[in-house]
Design a protein around this motif. Structure first.
Motif, short mmCIF file in Angstrom:
data_model
loop_
_atom_site.label_atom_id
_atom_site.label_comp_id
_atom_site.label_asym_id
_atom_site.label_seq_id
_atom_site.Cartn_x
_atom_site.Cartn_y
_atom_site.Cartn_z
N HIS A 108 -0.61 4.06 7.60
CA HIS A 108 -1.85 4.68 7.12
C HIS A 108 -2.94 4.69 8.18
O HIS A 108 -3.79 5.57 8.18
CB HIS A 108 -2.38 3.93 5.88
CG HIS A 108 -1.58 4.23 4.66
ND1 HIS A 108 -1.43 3.34 3.63
CD2 HIS A 108 -0.88 5.33 4.30
CE1 HIS A 108 -0.67 3.89 2.68
NE2 HIS A 108 -0.33 5.09 3.07
N GLY A 109 -2.89 3.72 9.08
CA GLY A 109 -3.96 3.59 10.07
C GLY A 109 -3.78 4.48 11.29
O GLY A 109 -4.64 4.53 12.15
N ASP A 168 0.83 -1.19 0.00
CA ASP A 168 0.00 0.00 0.00
C ASP A 168 0.87 1.26 0.00
O ASP A 168 0.77 2.09 0.90
CB ASP A 168 -0.87 -0.08 1.28
CG ASP A 168 -2.17 0.64 1.12
OD1 ASP A 168 -2.40 1.20 0.03
OD2 ASP A 168 -2.93 0.67 2.10
N GLN A 191 4.26 -4.98 3.92
CA GLN A 191 2.81 -4.73 3.76
C GLN A 191 2.21 -4.25 5.08
O GLN A 191 1.45 -3.27 5.11
CB GLN A 191 2.09 -6.01 3.32
CG GLN A 191 2.45 -6.44 1.91
CD GLN A 191 1.91 -7.82 1.57
OE1 GLN A 191 1.96 -8.74 2.40
NE2 GLN A 191 1.40 -7.97 0.35
N ARG A 218 0.38 -0.54 6.04
CA ARG A 218 -0.98 -0.47 6.60
C ARG A 218 -0.97 0.24 7.95
O ARG A 218 -1.84 1.05 8.25
CB ARG A 218 -1.56 -1.88 6.76
CG ARG A 218 -2.18 -2.45 5.48
CD ARG A 218 -3.08 -3.65 5.80
NE ARG A 218 -2.36 -4.71 6.50
CZ ARG A 218 -1.73 -5.72 5.90
NH1 ARG A 218 -1.75 -5.82 4.58
NH2 ARG A 218 -1.09 -6.64 6.60
#
Ligand code: CP3
Length: 342
Positions: free
Chosen positions: A339-340, A65, A332, A336
């Motif tokens: 971004h979270g 991502d 990965q 994530r």
């Protein structure tokens, strides 16, 4: 999927919905799909064939991502057209056939037109932009004079840069002539990359941390500044990156760059203070933390985000490239996680 401009917004220190993230060496040996291509082609083949380079550039965008793609190429490609042939040798890294050591060697180097001699790189850029369809922006890059000179002079990777510094201190005129050539070529090459479609550029001065602040000012900064000026004139955001630069960051920022890269040897907030909050910052997780354990990696990433404190202008990255032994799942999970966080 819509257009993701988080990375470009953060470069300009505009507010973002989540911290943008990309990884140096996000395409490479840690990915099975890269190794599958590498099993059939040399690194230089991949760099010189736009279809292959495009495929490899897109691998991490499809799998992780990330908020930006980085052109798959290499810092050293411009050495060959300058008259410094080299190859990548398994287990050794780059090997320069005839290292640059004397005034005469430097006199025999040539300027060249990147639009002719590195046209395959520019073709890759056009192809990648087409294939990305605006999913994420594309970053181009080139090396800074100290880092390029260190390979040209040492003949390959080095730990003490003894030959590089011997030329620098012993024959400053020759040193400056060499770096001036690099600056002219790299400036022009970056302009050509932007014309072909890259939406940001990163200047890698990976090994400049080997210099003291005074030596940086005398031997590296004038040349790097010229490159940064040429890049700035294109209008795209410019990232200025080095490692081991805790004592150089302030001066590197004066040399230029909209975004300054920092490695893990300095806490992100301390680095940002030195750079100035009128610049964006990129970094700075230790790449070895991605080897695991995962909770330790997340703690490290969380600490960086806390130090960035939601201030606009933080681009999450590692302090240096992803190591080949890194599990893809960890990369990965890290993207994530970043971004979270807000
Ligand atoms: O995903 C990306 O980040 C883009 C691809 C990229 C490569 N090289 C591909 C590559 C980028 C940005 C570079 C820049 C580069 N090249 C740097 C600066 C980045 C840094 O690490 O500070 C440097 C110092 C080089 C020179 C270079 N290229 C060396 C010293 C080596 C050998 C070391 C190694 O890791 O094997 C390379 C080879 C290289 N360039 C690889 C890759 C993916 C290794 C891949 C392979 O052998 O298949």
């Amino acid at each position: 999927m819509g257009v993701n401009d988080r990375f470009l917004r953060a470069c300009r220190r505009e507010p973002v919905d989540a911290t943008p993230v990309w990884f140096m060496r996000q395409a490479g040996r840690y990915m099975p799909e890269y190794r599958a291509i590498r099993a059939r082609h040399t690194l230089l083949d991949i760099c010189r064939q736009p279809e292959l380079a495009t495929q490899v550039t897109l691998q991490p965008v499809d799998r992780i991502d990330v908020d930006a793609a980085i052109l798959f190429s290499d810092l050293l490609l411009l050495l060959a057209p300058m008259g410094i042939p080299f190859d990548f040798v398994k287990g050794e890294g780059p090997v320069i056939e005839r290292p640059v050591r004397t005034a005469d060697d430097v006199d025999h180097l040539r300027q060249f037109e990147p639009r002719d001699e590195l046209s395959h790189v520019l073709e890759t850029i056009r192809l990648v932009r087409k294939e990305l369809e605006g999913r994420v922006p594309l970053i181009g890059f080139a090396g800074a004079p100290f880092t390029l000179a260190s390979y040209a002079i040492e003949g390959g990777p080095s730990s003490h840069y003894a030959k590089t510094k011997a030329l620098m201190y012993g024959e400053p005129k020759v040193w400056h002539k060499l770096c001036d050539m690099f600056a002219t070529i790299v400036g022009d090459y970056l302009v050509a990359q932007v014309e072909a479609g890259v939406q940001a550029v990163q200047i890698f001065d990976s090994w400049v941390g080997a210099l003291s602040p005074d030596d940086y000012r005398e031997f590296a900064l004038p040349h790097t500044s010229r490159i940064l000026e040429a890049a700035k004139a294109t209008g795209v955001p410019v990232i200025h990156f080095g490692t081991g630069t805790a004592t150089l960051l302030e001066t590197m920022a004066t040399a230029g760059g909209d975004v300054i890269g920092a490695d893990w040897r300095i806490p992100l907030d301390d680095a940002w203070q030195l750079i100035g909050h009128d610049r964006a910052i990129q970094g700075n997780l230790d790449p070895t933390l991605l080897l695991g354990p995962l909770d330790r990696m997340m703690d490290g990433a969380g600490d960086i985000l806390r130090r960035a404190a939601g201030r606009p202008g933080h681009i999450f990255n590692l302090g240096h490239g992803i190591l080949p032994e890194t599990p893809v799942e960890n990369v990965q999970a890290l993207a994530r996680f970043v971004h979270g966080q807000r």
